[in-house]
Scaffold this motif. Structure first.
Motif, short mmCIF file in Angstrom:
data_model
loop_
_atom_site.label_atom_id
_atom_site.label_comp_id
_atom_site.label_asym_id
_atom_site.label_seq_id
_atom_site.Cartn_x
_atom_site.Cartn_y
_atom_site.Cartn_z
N VAL A 85 0.85 -1.18 0.00
CA VAL A 85 0.00 0.00 0.00
C VAL A 85 0.89 1.23 0.00
N ASP A 86 0.56 2.18 -0.85
CA ASP A 86 1.29 3.45 -0.92
C ASP A 86 0.26 4.58 -0.92
N ALA A 87 0.31 5.40 0.12
CA ALA A 87 -0.66 6.49 0.27
C ALA A 87 -0.58 7.51 -0.86
N ASP A 88 0.53 7.57 -1.58
CA ASP A 88 0.63 8.51 -2.70
C ASP A 88 -0.33 8.17 -3.82
N LEU A 89 -0.85 6.95 -3.83
CA LEU A 89 -1.81 6.54 -4.88
C LEU A 89 -3.25 6.72 -4.43
N GLU A 106 -7.67 17.77 -0.62
CA GLU A 106 -6.43 18.15 -1.29
C GLU A 106 -6.74 18.90 -2.58
N PRO A 107 -6.19 20.10 -2.74
CA PRO A 107 -6.33 20.77 -4.04
C PRO A 107 -5.70 19.91 -5.13
N VAL A 108 -6.28 19.92 -6.32
CA VAL A 108 -5.82 19.05 -7.39
C VAL A 108 -4.35 19.30 -7.75
N LEU A 109 -3.88 20.51 -7.63
CA LEU A 109 -2.47 20.77 -7.95
C LEU A 109 -1.53 20.12 -6.93
N ASP A 110 -2.00 19.98 -5.69
CA ASP A 110 -1.22 19.23 -4.70
C ASP A 110 -1.19 17.75 -5.06
N THR A 111 -2.29 17.25 -5.60
CA THR A 111 -2.35 15.86 -6.05
C THR A 111 -1.35 15.65 -7.19
N VAL A 112 -1.28 16.59 -8.11
CA VAL A 112 -0.32 16.51 -9.22
C VAL A 112 1.10 16.45 -8.66
N ARG A 113 1.43 17.31 -7.70
CA ARG A 113 2.78 17.30 -7.10
C ARG A 113 3.06 15.96 -6.40
N ARG A 114 2.07 15.45 -5.70
CA ARG A 114 2.22 14.17 -5.00
C ARG A 114 2.52 13.05 -6.00
N LEU A 115 1.79 13.02 -7.11
CA LEU A 115 1.97 11.97 -8.10
C LEU A 115 3.27 12.13 -8.88
N LYS A 116 3.70 13.37 -9.13
CA LYS A 116 5.01 13.58 -9.76
C LYS A 116 6.11 13.04 -8.87
N PHE A 118 5.82 10.64 -6.67
CA PHE A 118 5.72 9.18 -6.73
C PHE A 118 6.45 8.65 -7.96
N LEU A 119 6.19 9.24 -9.13
CA LEU A 119 6.85 8.77 -10.36
C LEU A 119 8.35 8.99 -10.32
N HIS A 132 -7.31 4.88 -8.44
CA HIS A 132 -8.60 5.52 -8.69
C HIS A 132 -8.52 6.31 -10.00
N ALA A 133 -9.67 6.73 -10.50
CA ALA A 133 -9.75 7.39 -11.80
C ALA A 133 -8.88 8.64 -11.88
N ALA A 134 -9.01 9.55 -10.92
CA ALA A 134 -8.25 10.81 -10.99
C ALA A 134 -6.74 10.58 -10.93
N PRO A 135 -6.22 9.81 -9.96
CA PRO A 135 -4.78 9.57 -9.96
C PRO A 135 -4.28 8.88 -11.23
N ILE A 136 -5.05 7.93 -11.77
CA ILE A 136 -4.61 7.24 -12.99
C ILE A 136 -4.59 8.20 -14.17
N ALA A 137 -5.61 9.04 -14.29
CA ALA A 137 -5.63 10.03 -15.37
C ALA A 137 -4.42 10.96 -15.26
N LEU A 138 -4.14 11.42 -14.06
CA LEU A 138 -3.00 12.34 -13.85
C LEU A 138 -1.66 11.63 -14.06
N LEU A 139 -1.52 10.41 -13.55
CA LEU A 139 -0.27 9.67 -13.76
C LEU A 139 0.00 9.45 -15.24
N THR A 140 -1.05 9.18 -16.01
CA THR A 140 -0.91 8.99 -17.45
C THR A 140 -0.36 10.26 -18.09
N GLN A 141 -0.94 11.39 -17.79
CA GLN A 141 -0.51 12.66 -18.38
C GLN A 141 0.91 13.01 -17.95
N ILE A 142 1.23 12.82 -16.68
CA ILE A 142 2.57 13.14 -16.17
C ILE A 142 3.61 12.24 -16.84
#
Length: 175
Positions: A85-89, A106-116, A118-119, A132-142
């Protein structure tokens, strides 16, 4: 910019959104709701389809939310991976307490920073992600090096238990 002798690490992401949850159907407003019967069937069906793949070398990682963990457990039985389990996801959205850990809205831009982050930490690895849908969509774009789209329902194209497999050779430190 990378030097001519610097080769970016190849990162492989096999990402799956959890199966249909009680929240997806409107049965629950609990951010940490469970899968529906259909969601469990979706996870088991996906597990049967993925069983034929050689996933040697992949690291299984799941969001801490129950619906993601239930999906990862169904997959693990069939594909032979264990999931950490990784809380960043975790999900993006309202405040929630998950497994005793409180997460603020969490503001969405903070989510983007968190996922960046992680990657960057996971660059060069082969990852099987249940999230989840939002993190997967953002991870794909990043991962593709695109500026993350965060307006409107940017996550709408990420279906329950529909895998997304990306293999990217990118300098994730530069994003």
């Amino acid at each position: 910019m990378a030097s001519p002798t610097h080769r970016p690490a190849t990162t492989e992401l096999l990402m799956v959104r959890h199966g249909q949850s009680e929240g997806n159907t409107g049965v629950s407003t609990d951010p940490d709701c469970v899968l529906t019967e259909l969601g469990l069937e979706q996870a088991n069906s996906l597990a049967r389809r993925l069983k034929v793949l050689n996933l040697a070398g992949f690291i299984g990682i799941s969001s801490p939310y129950r619906r993601a963990i239930q999906t990862a457990e169904a997959l693990a039985l069939s594909i032979g991976l264990t999931f950490e389990v990784d809380a960043d996801l975790r999900e993006w959205g309202p405040a929630a307490t998950i497994g005793g850990q409180a997460y603020a809205q969490e503001p969405v831009l903070d989510t983007v920073r968190r996922l960046k982050g992680f990657l960057r930490r996971r660059a060069g690895q082969k990852l099987f992600i249940v999230s989840h849908a939002a993190p997967i969509a953002l991870l794909t774009q990043i991962a593709w090096g695109e500026p993350p789209l965060t307006e409107g329902p940017f996550w709408a194209g990420v279906g329950n238990c529909c895998p997304r497999w990306l293999k990217v050779s990118a300098d994730l430190d530069a994003s």
